[in-house]
Design an enzyme around this catalytic site. Structure first.
Site, mmCIF file in Angstrom:
data_model
loop_
_atom_site.group_PDB
_atom_site.id
_atom_site.type_symbol
_atom_site.label_atom_id
_atom_site.label_comp_id
_atom_site.label_asym_id
_atom_site.label_seq_id
_atom_site.Cartn_x
_atom_site.Cartn_y
_atom_site.Cartn_z
ATOM 1 N N PHE A 1 0.850 -1.181 0.000
ATOM 2 C CA PHE A 1 0.000 0.000 0.000
ATOM 3 C C PHE A 1 0.893 1.241 0.000
ATOM 4 C CE2 PHE A 1 -3.102 -2.710 2.630
ATOM 5 C CZ PHE A 1 -3.694 -3.214 1.484
ATOM 6 N N SER A 2 0.288 2.405 -0.249
ATOM 7 C CA SER A 2 1.093 3.619 -0.170
ATOM 8 C C SER A 2 1.637 3.814 1.239
ATOM 9 C CB SER A 2 0.272 4.837 -0.603
ATOM 10 O OG SER A 2 -0.854 5.011 0.218
ATOM 11 N N GLU A 3 0.945 3.267 2.261
ATOM 12 C CA GLU A 3 1.457 3.412 3.620
ATOM 13 C C GLU A 3 1.052 2.238 4.507
ATOM 14 O OE1 GLU A 3 4.091 6.214 4.121
ATOM 15 O OE2 GLU A 3 2.334 6.865 2.991
ATOM 16 N N THR A 4 2.023 1.775 5.289
ATOM 17 C CA THR A 4 1.772 0.905 6.435
ATOM 18 C C THR A 4 2.194 1.674 7.671
ATOM 19 O OG1 THR A 4 2.077 -1.168 5.217
ATOM 20 C CG2 THR A 4 2.416 -1.238 7.596
#
Length: 263
Positions: free
Chosen positions: A44-47
């Site tokens: 994902f774009s962020e974890t």
């Protein structure tokens, strides 16, 4: 080691909209290589990783793209707050995260969660032929900062952009916000950060720490309804608090998955 994980769609009241974030609560930080490997696996774009804080806040928070750690992320902070306030400590109404960007409070407000982030300024940028080529269309104005901003005349122009991601990387710019006045909202935006492993971010809370003061100067007001017009799309309610130099960014969060991972 088995770790809990949640995947949620931030800045959207509908599943499969907004920006996906994975949230992994920890008792203590794992090695950075492991944190990055989990983020790369999630893709994902962020974890976001959270742990009980040691400096007076409620939780420490860190954010990883599939390739790098970043200093601020809005949608994964919103998602982390949802996990805390709905799963880890469901009797609470507010949580404060300690981060590389300082203390970040988040509180419930009806069906939304509200981020309280530092505002960020932009400076006029010199012309950049390389960036204009990468974007594929010349903006009306261009501004520089940690995240750059390109202002376009219309929402249609912003929606039609198909940037050359390799070209953006070659400019050396961390990320570029493109924006215009909205047709059914105050303003629209998109955000491209290929050098951080995120070609186009679906919804970018941190970009609105720049967009909110930017549009406050142009529209002569301090509260806004904004849309990020990526393929997934997202909705944000923003407020500039000039006296504190802060931006409040509100949005909805929708749960997609809860389970565990093996590390």
């Amino acid at each position: 080691m088995k770790l809990p994980i949640w995947q949620v769609d931030a800045f959207s009241g509908r599943r499969f909209g907004g920006n996906q974030a994975a949230i992994v609560p920890l008792d203590a930080w794992l090695p950075d290589a492991t944190l990055l490997a989990i983020a790369a696996e999630n893709n994902f774009s962020e974890t976001a990783y959270i742990r009980p804080s040691r400096d007076g806040a409620d939780y420490d928070i860190r954010w990883f793209t599939p390739t790098v750690e970043v200093s601020l992320c809005g949608h994964a902070t919103l998602a982390s707050a949802w996990v805390v306030l709905n799963r880890l400590e469901p009797t609470r109404e507010r949580v404060v995260f300690s981060s590389k960007s300082g203390l970040l409070p988040v509180e419930k407000e009806g069906q939304r969660l509200v981020l309280d982030f530092p505002a960020n300024a932009l400076e006029p940028a010199p012309p950049s032929e390389a960036l204009v080529r990468a974007l594929g269309r010349a903006p009306r104005e261009l501004y520089a900062g940690y995240q750059w901003l390109a202002l376009y005349e219309t929402e249609a122009e912003v929606r039609a952009l198909a940037p050359d991601m390799t070209g953006i990387v070659q400019t050396g710019i961390h990320g570029i916000i493109v924006t215009a006045k909205g047709e059914d909202c105050d303003f629209v935006s998109r955000f491209f950060a290929p050098s951080a492993g995120v070609p186009e971010d679906p919804v970018t809370g941190s970009a609105h720490t720049r967009l909110t003061p930017f549009w406050a100067e142009r529209l002569g007001k301090t509260t806004f309804f904004a849309r990020q017009v990526s393929a997934r799309g997202g909705e944000l309610w923003c407020e500039l608090r000039r006296a504190e130099n802060r931006v409040r960014i509100a949005g909805q969060v929708t749960l997609y998955l809860e389970g565990s991972i093996e590390v």
